[in-house]
Motif scaffolding. Structure first.
Motif, PDB file in Angstrom:
ATOM      1  N   GLY A 220       0.821  -1.203   0.000  1.00 56.79           N
ATOM      2  CA  GLY A 220       0.000   0.000   0.000  1.00 56.79           C
ATOM      3  C   GLY A 220       0.857   1.255   0.000  1.00 56.79           C
ATOM      4  N   LEU A 221       1.961   1.230   0.754  1.00 58.31           N
ATOM      5  CA  LEU A 221       2.890   2.357   0.768  1.00 58.31           C
ATOM      6  C   LEU A 221       3.483   2.579  -0.625  1.00 58.31           C
ATOM      7  CD1 LEU A 221       4.782   4.471   2.021  1.00 58.31           C
ATOM      8  CD2 LEU A 221       6.217   2.594   2.841  1.00 58.31           C
ATOM      9  N   ILE A 222       3.868   1.499  -1.294  1.00 62.29           N
ATOM     10  CA  ILE A 222       4.417   1.609  -2.648  1.00 62.29           C
ATOM     11  C   ILE A 222       3.366   2.157  -3.612  1.00 62.29           C
ATOM     12  CG2 ILE A 222       5.296   0.286  -4.601  1.00 62.29           C
ATOM     13  CD1 ILE A 222       6.566  -1.625  -2.491  1.00 62.29           C
ATOM     14  N   ARG A 223       2.119   1.678  -3.474  1.00 60.72           N
ATOM     15  CA  ARG A 223       1.041   2.202  -4.322  1.00 60.72           C
ATOM     16  C   ARG A 223       0.818   3.684  -4.041  1.00 60.72           C
ATOM     17  NH1 ARG A 223      -1.139   4.139  -7.641  1.00 60.72           N
ATOM     18  NH2 ARG A 223      -3.104   3.687  -8.699  1.00 60.72           N
ATOM     19  N   GLY A 224       0.984   4.094  -2.780  1.00 61.37           N
ATOM     20  CA  GLY A 224       0.847   5.506  -2.445  1.00 61.37           C
ATOM     21  C   GLY A 224       1.916   6.352  -3.115  1.00 61.37           C
ATOM     22  N   ILE A 225       3.142   5.837  -3.212  1.00 63.61           N
ATOM     23  CA  ILE A 225       4.199   6.549  -3.931  1.00 63.61           C
ATOM     24  C   ILE A 225       3.826   6.690  -5.403  1.00 63.61           C
ATOM     25  CG2 ILE A 225       6.611   6.419  -4.675  1.00 63.61           C
ATOM     26  CD1 ILE A 225       7.230   4.995  -2.020  1.00 63.61           C
ATOM     27  N   CYS A 226       3.317   5.601  -5.986  1.00 62.71           N
ATOM     28  CA  CYS A 226       2.886   5.655  -7.387  1.00 62.71           C
ATOM     29  C   CYS A 226       1.791   6.699  -7.581  1.00 62.71           C
ATOM     30  CB  CYS A 226       2.394   4.283  -7.844  1.00 62.71           C
ATOM     31  SG  CYS A 226       3.693   3.030  -7.988  1.00 62.71           S
ATOM     32  N   ASP A 227       0.862   6.751  -6.653  1.00 64.33           N
ATOM     33  CA  ASP A 227      -0.222   7.724  -6.747  1.00 64.33           C
ATOM     34  C   ASP A 227       0.307   9.150  -6.674  1.00 64.33           C
ATOM     35  OD1 ASP A 227      -3.193   8.249  -6.738  1.00 64.33           O
ATOM     36  OD2 ASP A 227      -2.649   9.220  -4.843  1.00 64.33           O
ATOM     37  N   ARG A 228       1.355   9.358  -5.898  1.00 67.26           N
ATOM     38  CA  ARG A 228       1.983  10.681  -5.783  1.00 67.26           C
ATOM     39  C   ARG A 228       2.461  11.167  -7.156  1.00 67.26           C
ATOM     40  NH1 ARG A 228       4.837  13.244  -1.476  1.00 67.26           N
ATOM     41  NH2 ARG A 228       6.490  14.636  -2.206  1.00 67.26           N
ATOM     42  N   TYR A 229       2.784  10.204  -8.027  1.00 63.77           N
ATOM     43  CA  TYR A 229       3.260  10.531  -9.374  1.00 63.77           C
ATOM     44  C   TYR A 229       2.185  10.312 -10.433  1.00 63.77           C
ATOM     45  CZ  TYR A 229       7.942  11.058  -7.481  1.00 63.77           C
ATOM     46  OH  TYR A 229       9.042  11.498  -6.778  1.00 63.77           O
ATOM     47  N   GLY A 230       0.949  10.260 -10.000  1.00 66.72           N
ATOM     48  CA  GLY A 230      -0.168  10.232 -10.934  1.00 66.72           C
ATOM     49  C   GLY A 230      -0.323   8.955 -11.728  1.00 66.72           C
ATOM     50  N   VAL A 231       0.019   7.811 -11.132  1.00 66.04           N
ATOM     51  CA  VAL A 231      -0.130   6.534 -11.842  1.00 66.04           C
ATOM     52  C   VAL A 231      -1.591   6.104 -11.783  1.00 66.04           C
ATOM     53  CG1 VAL A 231       0.531   4.107 -11.882  1.00 66.04           C
ATOM     54  CG2 VAL A 231       2.236   5.852 -11.327  1.00 66.04           C
TER      55      VAL A 231
END
Length: 314
Positions: A117-128
């Motif tokens: 979930g933390l990794i997905r949150g990083i991806c979301d920070r970059y608009g994935v």
């Protein structure tokens, strides 16, 4: 604190002095008592990178998603010991994998959900976008209806894999953050590298060798020469360093084979011959003989007992 209760803000990383097995155990206990099947995943997505110390600051300063994930994988030891994060790009796909190295720390469903979930949150920070995620895998077997997570993510996860991982389109690696970074990326990278160097200096050689062996055992035979090279030492220097800490390489290798072999026997359906080769034994007979010496029973008898939840965590 992540473990401080549902009503508190998700800002701080776990106490770095907390033993990993205690942290994982606490996550598992809280997960078992929560009716929300998405709780730890969503908690990971909401973690403030600034709360993760030098690692979080280095990741947040990166200009592209690819740079951010590489920094996260490289600097993860600053956040959590005895674990491995890898980031790879193959053709049009990228994947980031995570696992706790010590197979005795089990079960660890909450930990894997929190970290992915933390990794997905990083991806979301970059608009994935959701559709860029092509695959999602967990080590553990499903214990709840996977459709809840599938609906949330737009993809059905796979379970019982060797590692926890997210696979996504490599096209998004050039994505820039939604909000401009506040820190200089080069400066934060130097801070992180300095912290990693300090950590290596402070970590006993025995512990570093133990983690290296467990981290590479799945990828083929591990020997003293390979480990010494990974540590930037000669074999003679490695032997001296281990002797100064009261250990020998063959003792550490034997311990790693013992705990990893048990995990493979009880948590997988691999043939015993395959397990033997993976652990570096010449054949199944050699592995079975060693296993019986360790545990007093054969691998076949242990597998029949169905001990997949056996753990050092109680």
């Amino acid at each position: 604190m992540l473990l401080g209760g549902e009503a508190e803000p998700v800002q701080a990383a776990p106490d770095p002095q907390m033993p990993l097995e205690n942290f994982v155990s606490r996550l598992e206990q809280d997960r078992a008592s929560s009716p929300d099947g998405l709780y730890w995943w969503r908690l990971g997505e909401r973690v403030d990178l600034g709360s993760l110390g030098i690692l979080g600051s280095a990741v947040a300063a990166r200009r592209t998603l690819g740079e951010a994930l590489r920094s996260f994988a490289r600097g993860f030891p600053l956040l959590q010991s005895n674990s491995d994060v890898s980031f790879e790009v193959n053709g049009d796909e990228a994947q980031i994998c995570y696992r706790v190295l010590d197979p005795r720390i089990w079960p660890r469903r909450g930990d894997s959900e929190l970290t992915l979930g933390l990794i997905r949150g990083i991806c979301d920070r970059y608009g994935v976008p959701r559709e860029a995620i092509r695959d999602l895998c967990f080590e553990h077997a499903p214990d709840r209806d996977p459709r809840t997570l599938a609906r949330y993510l737009g993809r059905t996860p796979r379970f019982g894999e060797d590692e926890n991982r997210i696979i996504f389109s490599a096209r998004v690696l050039g994505n820039v953050p939604r909000f401009p970074p506040q820190e200089d990326a080069a400066v934060m990278a130097r801070h992180m590298e300095g912290a990693l160097l300090d950590l290596r200096r402070q970590t006993p050689v025995v512990q570093r060798v133990h983690q290296l062996i467990l981290g590479r055992m799945d990828r083929g035979m591990v020997n003293q020469r390979q480990v010494a090279a990974e540590l930037g030492m000669s074999e003679r220097s490695l032997r001296r360093a281990l002797a100064a800490e009261g250990q020998q390489f063959h003792q550490i290798l034997e311990e790693c084979r013992r705990i990893h072999g048990f995990a493979l026997v009880v948590r997988s359906e691999r043939l015993f011959g395959e397990i033997a080769l993976q652990l570096g034994y010449s054949d199944q007979t050699a592995f079975s003989r060693a296993f019986s010496r360790w545990y007093g029973v054969s691998p076949r008898e242990i597998r029949k007992m169905g001990a997949e939840e056996t753990s050092v965590i109680r």
